[in-house]
Design a protein around this motif. Structure first.
Motif, short mmCIF file in Angstrom:
data_model
loop_
_atom_site.label_atom_id
_atom_site.label_comp_id
_atom_site.label_asym_id
_atom_site.label_seq_id
_atom_site.Cartn_x
_atom_site.Cartn_y
_atom_site.Cartn_z
N SER A 228 35.63 40.18 47.88
CA SER A 228 36.04 41.46 48.09
C SER A 228 35.00 42.30 47.13
N PRO A 229 34.30 43.34 47.81
CA PRO A 229 33.82 44.35 46.39
C PRO A 229 34.68 44.59 45.48
N THR A 230 35.99 44.79 45.65
CA THR A 230 36.93 45.28 44.42
C THR A 230 37.06 44.11 43.47
N LEU A 231 37.16 42.68 43.85
CA LEU A 231 37.24 41.76 43.23
C LEU A 231 35.81 41.42 42.38
N THR A 232 34.82 41.65 43.08
CA THR A 232 33.45 41.57 42.30
C THR A 232 33.36 42.46 41.32
N ALA A 233 33.43 43.88 41.51
CA ALA A 233 33.46 44.80 40.52
C ALA A 233 34.49 44.38 39.15
N ALA A 234 35.63 43.90 39.67
CA ALA A 234 36.78 43.32 38.50
C ALA A 234 36.05 42.47 37.72
N LEU A 235 35.64 41.36 38.30
CA LEU A 235 34.94 40.36 37.64
C LEU A 235 33.73 40.77 36.56
#
Length: 382
Positions: A228-235
């Protein structure tokens, strides 16, 4: 009356004459024939288990070495001085039974069958390389003639939604680094990756434009998986905050910058088990999340998409057709978007539909006429 000896001598003389005539026809002399009384080439010395296990351990991948190292130590303690060609299948069977009987009784103990199975697998690994090195003949491999114990069905299963939500809640509200623990769990929930796959993620494995991660998983396999974009940004934020900036180093890290290891997973589930007793009783681990995600994907989408999520690219258990109907990245992204409730940048990309909806080029309706042979030759000469 001709005696048997006379008949044999006569036949031998005839054979010699026949060979002499053939040699004369081929213009071959006796001096040109290879010598048959030359001494045989010395065979290679078969090493001992002490000698050969060290060579095998140095040649296998880290995951194989980690699984078999305990059992290779047992073999060396017991038979380190013996050559590889000495043990019999019966001796290996007896060794495995002793290991089974002496297995440590833990909460997940199932009769020691797993310990016996791993010992036999460790033996087979050794002898597979010994056969490849021509130290022994394949037919003389004793481990190949020893049956593994029957593997019992796994007790793992998909977790219900409230159970998974409770696990995430405890991970995010306890201990000194809840953000790290949530970031450890989220890739497993979204991709169904194994522990080794999550720990192997590097910064350069993230495609931030298309929200993809390159997973290096079991058997040295690699695959791109939507996140997800959320997980991408968090990583990405986690890497920027805790790493030294190198894109080649492990992404998941403590606040100190030290890389996260397998023990962090063990401590995480031990802590969750103190707050949720059923987690400790059932010995729930991160692999249960893999079961949960794959079950949800298969129930809501298809077996092919669940198979791609699992990274089960090889094998023939699904039939030959599975080779031709593999799930696409777009299908995986659509499944992920449905599961997370978050749009994905490649979920709506459908090359086949785009091609079918596109207007046909005009030359399909009125194909250009090819020049005749004579004019083509003139054109080429010009």
């Amino acid at each position: 009356m001709t005696t048997p000896n006379a008949e044999g001598a006569s036949q031998t003389e005839g054979n010699v004459a026949l060979v002499a005539a053939l040699m004369a026809q081929l213009n071959i002399t006796a001096d040109q024939l290879p010598r048959t009384d030359a001494p045989p080439r010395p065979s290679r010395t078969v090493p001992t288990f002490d000698e050969y296990i060290l060579q095998v351990a140095a040649g296998v991948v880290a995951g194989t070495r980690r699984v078999y190292d305990t059992y290779w130590r047992r073999i060396r303690e017991r038979w380190g001085h013996r050559r590889l060609d000495e043990p019999t299948p019966l001796e290996i069977t007896q060794f495995a039974q002793e290991v089974r009987d002496g297995a440590v009784v833990r909460r997940n103990h199932r009769g020691g069958a797993g310990a016996a199975e791993h010992l036999i697998a460790a033996f087979r690994c050794i002898y597979r390389y010994a056969v490849a090195d021509r130290l022994i003949e394949a037919g003389n491999n004793p481990a190949a003639r020893v049956d593994k114990p029957h593997r019992q069905p796994s007790l793992r299963h998909a977790l219900p939604d409230p159970a998974l939500a409770a696990i995430v809640k405890v991970a995010g509200e306890t201990r000194n680094d809840p953000n790290l623990d949530l970031l450890i769990l989220r890739p497993h929930i979204e991709t169904a990756c194994r522990r080794g796959g999550a720990l192997a993620i590097r910064r350069h494995d993230l495609d931030t434009d298309q929200c993809l991660v390159l997973l290096r998983d079991k058997g040295q396999t690699q695959r791109w998986q939507p996140i997800s974009p959320t997980l991408t940004a968090a990583l990405v934020a986690h890497h920027n905050e805790r790493s030294d900036g190198s894109p080649d180093e492990q992404l998941l890290r403590y606040r100190s910058g030290r890389a996260v290891g397998r023990r962090r997973y063990d401590h995480l589930w031990q802590r969750i088990g103190t707050y949720l007793p059923w987690v400790a009783v059932q010995q729930i681990s991160v692999h249960w999340i893999r079961h949960t995600t794959l079950t949800w994907i298969e129930r809501h989408f298809s077996y092919a998409i669940a198979r791609a999520f699992a990274g089960h690219a090889g094998g023939s258990e699904a039939g030959t057709t599975a080779t031709y109907v593999k799930a696409t990245l777009q299908e995986l992204a659509r499944a992920l978007a449905t599961m997370t409730g978050e749009p994905h940048p490649i979920a709506d990309m459908d090359p086949m539909a785009t091609m079918l909806r596109a207007e046909a080029p005009t030359w399909l309706n009125d194909p250009p006429r090819l020049p005749d042979k004579a004019s083509a030759e003139v054109s080429e000469d010009a």
